[in-house]
Design a protein around this motif. Structure first.
Motif, PDB file in Angstrom:
ATOM      1  N   THR A  58       0.724  -1.332  -0.160  1.00  0.00           N
ATOM      2  CA  THR A  58      -0.058   0.015  -0.199  1.00  0.00           C
ATOM      3  C   THR A  58       0.735   1.311   0.112  1.00  0.00           C
ATOM      4  O   THR A  58       0.971   2.067  -0.851  1.00  0.00           O
ATOM      5  CB  THR A  58      -0.800   0.157   1.330  1.00  0.00           C
ATOM      6  OG1 THR A  58      -1.840  -1.100   1.282  1.00  0.00           O
ATOM      7  CG2 THR A  58      -1.885   1.350   1.369  1.00  0.00           C
ATOM      8  N   THR A  60       4.327   1.700   0.104  1.00  0.00           N
ATOM      9  CA  THR A  60       5.571   1.934  -0.838  1.00  0.00           C
ATOM     10  C   THR A  60       5.277   2.142  -2.342  1.00  0.00           C
ATOM     11  O   THR A  60       5.575   3.145  -2.852  1.00  0.00           O
ATOM     12  CB  THR A  60       6.567   0.658  -0.728  1.00  0.00           C
ATOM     13  OG1 THR A  60       6.600   0.485   0.603  1.00  0.00           O
ATOM     14  CG2 THR A  60       7.735   0.868  -1.163  1.00  0.00           C
ATOM     15  N   ARG A 109       9.529  -4.233  -6.174  1.00  0.00           N
ATOM     16  CA  ARG A 109       9.278  -5.197  -4.987  1.00  0.00           C
ATOM     17  C   ARG A 109       9.395  -6.429  -5.453  1.00  0.00           C
ATOM     18  O   ARG A 109       8.524  -6.947  -6.444  1.00  0.00           O
ATOM     19  CB  ARG A 109       8.116  -4.607  -4.184  1.00  0.00           C
ATOM     20  CG  ARG A 109       7.709  -5.605  -3.037  1.00  0.00           C
ATOM     21  CD  ARG A 109       6.798  -4.918  -2.298  1.00  0.00           C
ATOM     22  NE  ARG A 109       7.369  -4.045  -1.367  1.00  0.00           N
ATOM     23  CZ  ARG A 109       6.627  -3.532  -0.309  1.00  0.00           C
ATOM     24  NH1 ARG A 109       5.602  -3.827   0.049  1.00  0.00           N
ATOM     25  NH2 ARG A 109       7.278  -2.660   0.535  1.00  0.00           N
ATOM     26  N   GLN A 140      12.440   2.544   3.052  1.00  0.00           N
ATOM     27  CA  GLN A 140      11.919   2.503   4.218  1.00  0.00           C
ATOM     28  C   GLN A 140      12.649   3.091   5.557  1.00  0.00           C
ATOM     29  O   GLN A 140      12.299   3.784   6.357  1.00  0.00           O
ATOM     30  CB  GLN A 140      11.277   1.246   4.745  1.00  0.00           C
ATOM     31  CG  GLN A 140      10.511   1.238   5.918  1.00  0.00           C
ATOM     32  CD  GLN A 140       9.447   1.920   6.139  1.00  0.00           C
ATOM     33  OE1 GLN A 140       8.517   1.995   5.048  1.00  0.00           O
ATOM     34  NE2 GLN A 140       8.984   2.583   7.232  1.00  0.00           N
ATOM     35  N   PRO A 264       6.822   0.834  10.436  1.00  0.00           N
ATOM     36  CA  PRO A 264       6.625   0.921   9.223  1.00  0.00           C
ATOM     37  C   PRO A 264       5.287   0.701   8.514  1.00  0.00           C
ATOM     38  O   PRO A 264       5.289   1.020   7.388  1.00  0.00           O
ATOM     39  CB  PRO A 264       7.640  -0.170   8.765  1.00  0.00           C
ATOM     40  CG  PRO A 264       7.828  -1.089   9.601  1.00  0.00           C
ATOM     41  CD  PRO A 264       7.335  -0.420  10.989  1.00  0.00           C
ATOM     42  N   GLY A 265       4.540  -0.007   9.299  1.00  0.00           N
ATOM     43  CA  GLY A 265       3.127  -0.302   8.614  1.00  0.00           C
ATOM     44  C   GLY A 265       3.308  -1.602   7.808  1.00  0.00           C
ATOM     45  O   GLY A 265       4.423  -1.689   7.537  1.00  0.00           O
ATOM     46  N   PRO A 266       2.477  -2.467   7.350  1.00  0.00           N
ATOM     47  CA  PRO A 266       0.935  -2.228   8.073  1.00  0.00           C
ATOM     48  C   PRO A 266       1.015  -2.771   9.365  1.00  0.00           C
ATOM     49  O   PRO A 266       1.586  -3.634   9.779  1.00  0.00           O
ATOM     50  CB  PRO A 266      -0.017  -3.291   7.071  1.00  0.00           C
ATOM     51  CG  PRO A 266       1.083  -4.191   6.632  1.00  0.00           C
ATOM     52  CD  PRO A 266       2.458  -3.659   6.352  1.00  0.00           C
TER      53      PRO A 266
HETATM   54  N1   CP Z   1       5.948  -0.113   4.912  1.00  0.00           N
HETATM   55  C1   CP Z   1       5.818  -0.840   3.776  1.00  0.00           C
HETATM   56  O1   CP Z   1       6.536  -1.214   3.144  1.00  0.00           O
HETATM   57  O2   CP Z   1       4.387  -0.987   3.591  1.00  0.00           O
HETATM   58  P1   CP Z   1       3.802  -1.669   2.275  1.00  0.00           P
HETATM   59  O3   CP Z   1       3.935  -3.136   2.314  1.00  0.00           O
HETATM   60  O4   CP Z   1       2.077  -1.212   2.633  1.00  0.00           O
HETATM   61  O5   CP Z   1       4.362  -0.959   1.185  1.00  0.00           O
END
Ligand code: CP
Length: 310
Positions: A58, A60, A109, A140, A264-266
């Motif tokens: 989401t 990145t 990614r 990140q 860093p999420g999620p």
């Molecule tokens: N922090 C991070 O990499 O989130 P995403 O997986 O949503 O990109």
């Protein structure tokens, strides 16, 4: 000092301290740009960038796309689930076909560690690693360090704690490299089963007691359990994990000093961090996301400046 030492952003491991300072200074300028009424600059008007996401994302994915658009680049978005990868096409063939359409940069990614490194050797484009398996997630770490610096200043000799599932985390490894380049003291905390033994060789301290670790730190970066990368059981139950490694308001108040809380999420609310802490004044989780756009603008701009003379 005005050019990066690298032609690709494959990992923090390949950067030096000057690279980090240059990225942070450039991000300062772009942060000012994206807070203007007109949030765009024409810097990359003739550059085309393809975002290749072979894994879910989401933050990145959207952050790279927005950064590219704010720099006026042309943007292609590729999602492996809707592509001919499903028909058996290889990574190199996929990328070479995309590059035939006159694409200059690839943001990738991928679940395989080393996929961006392979591309950098096999194809003719600038490569940016947006997360490769459990290996590195360099942008990140850059946005995390940039956000920490905004809160506590120079990171030299500051105490930074990374909590949770370290062994499956690309965020942890990239953060460790970036923090050590800036002279920070790095400690990880979690159950022994989630901490790789080689970290001690990197000069990283290990603590299994979260309450002790919180008393030591200036910043606590909370990581989620990366269940998608777990093939076996690493702890008895989620209930037990929450009890020993979940960050609650009681735990935070027990520290008796202000520490900066990051993620860093999620987020898995109620597991590694409660909603109360995630949404508290100590938390800079949404600032991290905001800073991600400026950091990614800086990385893309600096690589284009070096490789395409922009
Ligand atoms: N922090 C991070 O990499 O989130 P995403 O997986 O949503 O990109």
């Amino acid at each position: 000092m005005d050019n990066l030492s690298v032609d690709h952003l494959l990992g923090i491991k390949f950067l030096n301290k000057n690279d980090l300072e240059l990225i942070f200074e450039t991000a300062d300028n772009f942060k000012e740009v994206i807070n203007r009424p007109i949030k765009k600059v024409p810097s990359l008007r003739d550059i085309t960038i393809a975002n290749l996401f072979f894994e879910n994302s989401t933050r990145t994915k959207l952050s790279f796309e927005l950064a590219e658009k704010r720099l006026s680049a042309d943007v292609l978005n590729f999602s492996s689930t809707q592509s001919s990868v499903k028909k058996g096409e290889s990574l190199i063939d996929t990328v070479n076909n995309i590059l035939s359409m006159k694409v200059d940069m690839i943001v990738i990614r991928h679940s395989n560690p080393g996929a961006p490194h392979l591309l950098s050797k096999k194809v003719n484009a600038t490569i940016i690693n947006a997360g490769d398996g459990a290996h590195e997630h360099p942008t990140q770490a850059l946005l995390d360090c940039y956000s920490m610096r905004q809160e506590i200043g120079d990171l030299n000799n500051k105490n930074i704690l990374i909590v949770g599932d370290i062994i499956h985390s690309r965020v942890a490894l990239s953060n460790i490299f970036a923090l050590q380049l800036q002279g920070a003291n790095v400690k990880v905390c979690g159950p022994h089963t989630l901490i790789p033994k080689y970290l001690k060789d990197f000069g990283v301290k290990v603590e299994t007691d979260l309450d002790k670790a919180l008393k030591w730190c200036d910043v606590a970066n909370m990581l989620r359990l990366q269940n998608e990368r777990m093939s076996e059981s690493y702890f008895p139950s989620i209930r037990e994990y929450k009890k020993y490694y979940g960050l609650t308001m009681d735990r935070l108040q027990n520290v008796n000093k202000d520490i900066v809380i990051m993620h860093p999420g999620p987020i898995n609310r109620g597991v590694e961090i409660t909603s109360e802490v995630a949404d508290s004044n100590n938390s800079i989780i949404l600032d991290q996301v905001e800073n991600g756009v400026a950091i990614r603008m800086a990385v893309i701009y600096l690589l284009a400046k070096k490789n395409f003379d922009r």
